[in-house]
Design a protein around this motif. Structure first.
Motif, PDB file in Angstrom:
ATOM      1  N   LEU A  60       5.655  50.408 -42.372  1.00 30.35           N
ATOM      2  CA  LEU A  60       5.774  49.297 -41.626  1.00 30.35           C
ATOM      3  C   LEU A  60       6.757  49.496 -40.514  1.00 30.35           C
ATOM      4  O   LEU A  60       7.094  48.806 -39.639  1.00 30.35           O
ATOM      5  N   ALA A  61       7.132  50.956 -40.342  1.00 24.68           N
ATOM      6  CA  ALA A  61       7.906  51.147 -39.021  1.00 24.68           C
ATOM      7  C   ALA A  61       7.193  51.092 -37.992  1.00 24.68           C
ATOM      8  O   ALA A  61       7.797  50.516 -36.902  1.00 24.68           O
ATOM      9  N   GLY A  62       6.188  51.419 -37.724  1.00 21.12           N
ATOM     10  CA  GLY A  62       5.254  51.233 -36.463  1.00 21.12           C
ATOM     11  C   GLY A  62       4.817  49.820 -36.135  1.00 21.12           C
ATOM     12  O   GLY A  62       5.038  49.208 -34.845  1.00 21.12           O
ATOM     13  N   GLN A  63       4.796  48.606 -37.225  1.00 25.42           N
ATOM     14  CA  GLN A  63       5.002  47.341 -36.817  1.00 25.42           C
ATOM     15  C   GLN A  63       6.059  46.987 -36.365  1.00 25.42           C
ATOM     16  O   GLN A  63       6.260  45.963 -35.548  1.00 25.42           O
ATOM     17  N   PHE A  64       7.148  47.313 -37.001  1.00 27.72           N
ATOM     18  CA  PHE A  64       8.690  47.121 -36.371  1.00 27.72           C
ATOM     19  C   PHE A  64       8.842  47.371 -34.940  1.00 27.72           C
ATOM     20  O   PHE A  64       9.296  46.627 -34.277  1.00 27.72           O
ATOM     21  N   ALA A  65       8.128  48.578 -34.624  1.00 21.96           N
ATOM     22  CA  ALA A  65       8.226  48.941 -33.160  1.00 21.96           C
ATOM     23  C   ALA A  65       7.435  47.863 -32.302  1.00 21.96           C
ATOM     24  O   ALA A  65       8.037  47.650 -31.218  1.00 21.96           O
ATOM     25  N   MET A  66       6.402  47.517 -32.780  1.00 26.34           N
ATOM     26  CA  MET A  66       5.600  46.669 -32.000  1.00 26.34           C
ATOM     27  C   MET A  66       6.316  45.137 -31.869  1.00 26.34           C
ATOM     28  O   MET A  66       6.109  44.599 -30.965  1.00 26.34           O
ATOM     29  N   VAL A  67       7.010  44.747 -32.942  1.00 29.03           N
ATOM     30  CA  VAL A  67       8.061  43.689 -32.839  1.00 29.03           C
ATOM     31  C   VAL A  67       8.900  43.816 -31.574  1.00 29.03           C
ATOM     32  O   VAL A  67       8.905  42.852 -31.047  1.00 29.03           O
ATOM     33  N   ALA A  68       9.482  45.080 -31.694  1.00 27.14           N
ATOM     34  CA  ALA A  68      10.602  45.261 -30.521  1.00 27.14           C
ATOM     35  C   ALA A  68       9.738  45.161 -29.143  1.00 27.14           C
ATOM     36  O   ALA A  68      10.164  44.629 -28.018  1.00 27.14           O
ATOM     37  N   VAL A  69       8.477  45.739 -29.023  1.00 30.11           N
ATOM     38  CA  VAL A  69       7.698  45.654 -27.708  1.00 30.11           C
ATOM     39  C   VAL A  69       7.506  44.144 -27.599  1.00 30.11           C
ATOM     40  O   VAL A  69       7.546  43.784 -26.264  1.00 30.11           O
ATOM     41  N   GLY A  70       6.955  43.437 -28.522  1.00 29.61           N
ATOM     42  CA  GLY A  70       6.930  42.069 -28.243  1.00 29.61           C
ATOM     43  C   GLY A  70       8.205  41.361 -27.680  1.00 29.61           C
ATOM     44  O   GLY A  70       7.931  40.225 -26.928  1.00 29.61           O
ATOM     45  N   LEU A  71       9.290  41.698 -28.144  1.00 29.68           N
ATOM     46  CA  LEU A  71      10.387  41.153 -27.697  1.00 29.68           C
ATOM     47  C   LEU A  71      10.598  41.485 -26.171  1.00 29.68           C
ATOM     48  O   LEU A  71      11.021  40.441 -25.246  1.00 29.68           O
ATOM     49  N   THR A  72      10.110  42.577 -25.786  1.00 28.90           N
ATOM     50  CA  THR A  72      10.128  43.010 -24.298  1.00 28.90           C
ATOM     51  C   THR A  72       9.281  42.158 -23.521  1.00 28.90           C
ATOM     52  O   THR A  72       9.677  41.613 -22.438  1.00 28.90           O
ATOM     53  N   GLY A  73       8.234  41.961 -24.084  1.00 29.61           N
ATOM     54  CA  GLY A  73       7.144  41.127 -23.303  1.00 29.61           C
ATOM     55  C   GLY A  73       7.494  39.587 -23.161  1.00 29.61           C
ATOM     56  O   GLY A  73       7.308  38.842 -22.335  1.00 29.61           O
ATOM     57  N   GLY A  74       8.174  39.129 -24.410  1.00 25.94           N
ATOM     58  CA  GLY A  74       8.491  37.783 -24.593  1.00 25.94           C
ATOM     59  C   GLY A  74       9.682  37.352 -23.789  1.00 25.94           C
ATOM     60  O   GLY A  74       9.804  36.284 -23.364  1.00 25.94           O
ATOM     61  N   ALA A  75      10.495  38.310 -23.586  1.00 24.22           N
ATOM     62  CA  ALA A  75      11.813  37.921 -22.794  1.00 24.22           C
ATOM     63  C   ALA A  75      11.385  37.471 -21.276  1.00 24.22           C
ATOM     64  O   ALA A  75      12.182  36.922 -20.747  1.00 24.22           O
ATOM     65  N   GLY A 121      10.175  50.106 -24.418  1.00 22.20           N
ATOM     66  CA  GLY A 121       8.998  50.429 -25.270  1.00 22.20           C
ATOM     67  C   GLY A 121       8.803  51.628 -25.629  1.00 22.20           C
ATOM     68  O   GLY A 121       8.517  51.852 -26.785  1.00 22.20           O
ATOM     69  N   LEU A 122       9.251  52.470 -24.818  1.00 22.04           N
ATOM     70  CA  LEU A 122       9.154  54.060 -25.432  1.00 22.04           C
ATOM     71  C   LEU A 122      10.482  54.378 -26.367  1.00 22.04           C
ATOM     72  O   LEU A 122      10.139  55.004 -27.539  1.00 22.04           O
ATOM     73  N   LEU A 123      11.545  53.933 -26.104  1.00 25.04           N
ATOM     74  CA  LEU A 123      12.647  53.892 -27.067  1.00 25.04           C
ATOM     75  C   LEU A 123      12.493  53.245 -28.455  1.00 25.04           C
ATOM     76  O   LEU A 123      12.613  53.791 -29.624  1.00 25.04           O
ATOM     77  N   ALA A 124      11.564  52.073 -28.496  1.00 28.69           N
ATOM     78  CA  ALA A 124      11.371  51.425 -29.586  1.00 28.69           C
ATOM     79  C   ALA A 124      10.502  52.421 -30.448  1.00 28.69           C
ATOM     80  O   ALA A 124      10.477  52.470 -31.590  1.00 28.69           O
ATOM     81  N   GLY A 125       9.162  52.763 -29.877  1.00 24.98           N
ATOM     82  CA  GLY A 125       8.217  53.653 -30.537  1.00 24.98           C
ATOM     83  C   GLY A 125       9.085  55.024 -31.042  1.00 24.98           C
ATOM     84  O   GLY A 125       8.577  55.092 -32.279  1.00 24.98           O
ATOM     85  N   ALA A 126       9.771  55.593 -30.314  1.00 26.87           N
ATOM     86  CA  ALA A 126      10.492  56.673 -30.559  1.00 26.87           C
ATOM     87  C   ALA A 126      11.355  56.617 -31.781  1.00 26.87           C
ATOM     88  O   ALA A 126      11.263  57.238 -32.705  1.00 26.87           O
ATOM     89  N   GLY A 127      12.140  55.548 -31.830  1.00 31.53           N
ATOM     90  CA  GLY A 127      12.926  55.098 -33.123  1.00 31.53           C
ATOM     91  C   GLY A 127      12.476  54.893 -34.191  1.00 31.53           C
ATOM     92  O   GLY A 127      12.610  55.466 -35.486  1.00 31.53           O
ATOM     93  N   ALA A 128      11.015  54.102 -34.103  1.00 34.50           N
ATOM     94  CA  ALA A 128      10.380  53.826 -35.198  1.00 34.50           C
ATOM     95  C   ALA A 128       9.584  55.229 -35.604  1.00 34.50           C
ATOM     96  O   ALA A 128       9.663  55.366 -37.122  1.00 34.50           O
TER      97      ALA A 128
END
Length: 601
Positions: A216-231, A270-277
């Motif tokens: 699920l780590a990759g999905q969690f990263a996509m949630v963070a990316v979604g926060l970036t776009g939704g912001a 987005g890159l930091l979220a993906g690398a962290g995941a």
């Protein structure tokens, strides 16, 4: 990513407009755009160096920490981006806290009883666009009840509504992911072995959570990316001076140096979220399991009665059909902001135009464009599904770019418009379909049916055109139809931000943007497109659930097989027909591997 960064650096050249004219008008609106004045501006900005010189100079300045000077305000880009980034990070941190609070009760039944409940509620909340939820909270908690401020960034109270708006859909998605994964994990064989060995319930639950987290780590990263776009949308609605609102203002005013800095900052998040995941997944798996392809079992589908999507579709069809019979451009000045009546069943807008008519004709534009984008994504998926290795890197980049960020880049090059919004959504909507197509191609290739075809002399062209392609095209087409409402919502979000259709088009997102200014004076005309978008989101959830129904032979859990009875085996010599299941959008491509490996202790 190098190509994305290069495209950002070449924005002044790719825009197709004369940046010198934009700068001249921003500096002095009265000065005539003479050739001499424009040449002086080009020389001062270095625009006469050509694309290679422009990109090289920008990269050199970037390496020295210099993002240039804003064309509109004349201030440095770096301080502006840093200030907006600090505000956005604070907002995203508060939104993640809200997301955890929302996800906890949704995942609690799966943790305590090993089964998921409330999945429909979580799915609907996760599908509601942030800009729609922002308007509802703004109207209820801010305007009608007066509990919280509706705009600005002056204290903790101004943080509540934007954080709740971003956190509720993200928390619903996280809770649904965990609630779907844990019951399937708790049915694996290692759980029975641990129970038989007398290991306690809470220890087994903790091990199941650890078993599910890497996948699920990759999905969690996509949630963070979604926060970036939704912001971007949330900061625009609540007038928060964050990086998203700054980027939107730079795109609409063609302030390309400021847009370049904002886009790089958003890409960095987005890159930091993906690398962290990725690091979290490697840490959780350990060195022994990193290359094992450890995936999760397929979750049990949530059954929704067929009457629910039929009712939602019927309501939308009646409203749209009724609106198509009326004139969406007829202006009645005496009916400005009129309440619902016989002449105007849903009221009138600020110019006196019938809201029902504009809603019906806007659906044709919104859904029609979404259908064209979906068909394009289907064709791209069929092509790239046969070369998954070549498409993997492109899919990673597309997944890391939210539609809003892509819309900003496309709008900077082509200008805002319905075509720009369609292109932006098409660029990032194909990876799930391509992943589905590649999984089906691998499954069909491995079937014994194709081996038998080759054994009797069938050529490669016959096998590909008569067996492989038909087996893949149909299920992927059904998958694409299920994603059609989501594509329409993405187009509406770009229209709401001013990056899509232009006035007087009755596109739904544009209708919502136009009605936001008078929502407290005429709530019914303002909320009509919002309700239509909410119904569309609920319909998307119902269709995705219907698309994920299991085959009858898979509905019974392996644990319910009578003791001592081996699984049924096919008689030797009997050929099996190729099976091409229609995977729902939420099932990853790694479903084909169902490892029964115990989690690391």
């Amino acid at each position: 990513m190098a190509a994305v960064v290069a495209a950002v650096g070449l924005l002044p050249w790719l825009s197709g407009r004369d940046p010198a004219l934009t700068v001249l008008r921003a500096r002095s609106a009265e000065q005539a755009p003479t050739p001499e004045a424009l040449a002086a501006v080009r020389a001062g900005l270095g625009l006469d160096a050509g694309p290679a010189g422009l990109l090289g100079g920008w990269l050199v300045r970037l390496l020295h920490g210099d993002l240039g000077v804003s064309w509109v305000s004349g201030t440095g880009v770096l301080p502006t981006v840093a200030a907006g980034l600090g505000v956005s990070l604070t907002l995203m941190g508060a939104a993640l806290a809200v997301a955890l609070l929302v996800a906890t009760p949704l995942a609690a039944p799966a943790l305590l009883r090993g089964r998921a409940t409330g999945g429909t509620v979580a799915a609907v909340l996760a599908a509601v666009p942030e800009f729609l939820l922002a308007l509802v909270l703004l109207l209820t908690a801010g305007v009608w009840l007066g509990w919280l401020p509706t705009s600005g960034w002056a204290g903790p109270a101004h943080l509540v509504l934007p954080a709740v708006t971003l956190g509720v859909p993200a928390g619903a998605l996280l809770g649904r992911l965990v609630a779907d994964a844990l019951p399937a994990v708790l049915e694996e064989r290692w759980v029975e072995s641990w129970r038989g060995a007398g290991i306690g319930r809470w220890r087994i639950t903790g091990a199941a959570v650890r078993r599910a987290l890497p996948a699920l780590a990759g999905q969690f990263a996509m949630v963070a990316v979604g926060l970036t776009g939704g912001a971007v949308a949330v900061e625009t609605v609540f007038a928060v001076p964050g990086i998203g609102r700054t980027a939107l203002g730079a795109a609409t005013s063609q302030d390309l140096p400021l847009l370049q800095g904002c886009v790089l900052a958003l890409l960095g998040l987005g890159l930091l979220a993906g690398a962290g995941a990725s690091l979290a997944r490697r840490r959780l798996l350990g060195p022994a399991s990193r290359e094992a392809g450890l995936g999760l079992p397929a979750p049990r589908p949530r059954r929704i009665p067929l009457a629910v999507p039929v009712a939602l579709a019927s309501v939308l069809a009646v409203v749209i059909g009724w609106g198509l019979l009326r004139d969406p451009y007829a202006v009645d000045v005496a009916a400005r902001l009129a309440a619902p009546s016989g002449a105007h069943p849903l009221g009138a807008d600020a110019l006196g135009r019938d809201v029902l008519a504009r809603l019906g004709h806007g659906a044709a534009a919104t859904v029609g464009t979404a259908a064209a984008v979906t068909a394009t994504g289907w064709l791209i998926a069929l092509v790239l599904g046969f070369v998954p290795g070549a498409a993997a890197g492109l899919a990673d980049i597309a997944n890391a770019l939210p539609p809003v960020l892509t819309g900003l880049l496309v709008a900077a090059v082509t200008g805002p418009g319905s075509g720009a919004a369609a292109l932006a959504v098409a660029l990032v909507s194909w990876p799930p379909l391509a992943a589905h197509a590649s999984a089906l191609v691998r499954e069909v290739r491995a079937s014994r049916f194709l081996a038998a075809q080759r054994a009797i002399g069938a050529g490669p062209l016959w096998v590909w055109t008569r067996h492989v392609l038909p087996s893949v095209a149909g299920p992927v087409a059904r998958h694409a139809v299920l994603r059609l409402p989501g594509v329409a919502l993405a187009l509406a979000s770009l229209g709401f931000l001013g990056l899509g259709a232009r006035p007087p088009s009755p596109e739904w997102g544009l209708l919502l943007d136009e009605s936001a200014d008078y929502v407290e004076r005429a709530p019914v005309p303002a909320l009509a497109p919002a309700v239509a978008l909410a119904l569309l989101a609920a319909l998307a959830v119902c269709l995705s659930s219907l698309g994920g129904t299991r085959r009858p032979q898979d509905r019974r859990s392996p644990r319910r097989r009578p003791a001592g009875r081996p699984p049924a085996r096919r008689a030797p010599g009997v050929l099996s027909l190729p099976h091409t299941p229609s995977l729902p959008p939420s099932v990853p491509a790694s479903r084909k591997v169902r490892s029964r490996v115990a989690p690391p202790s």
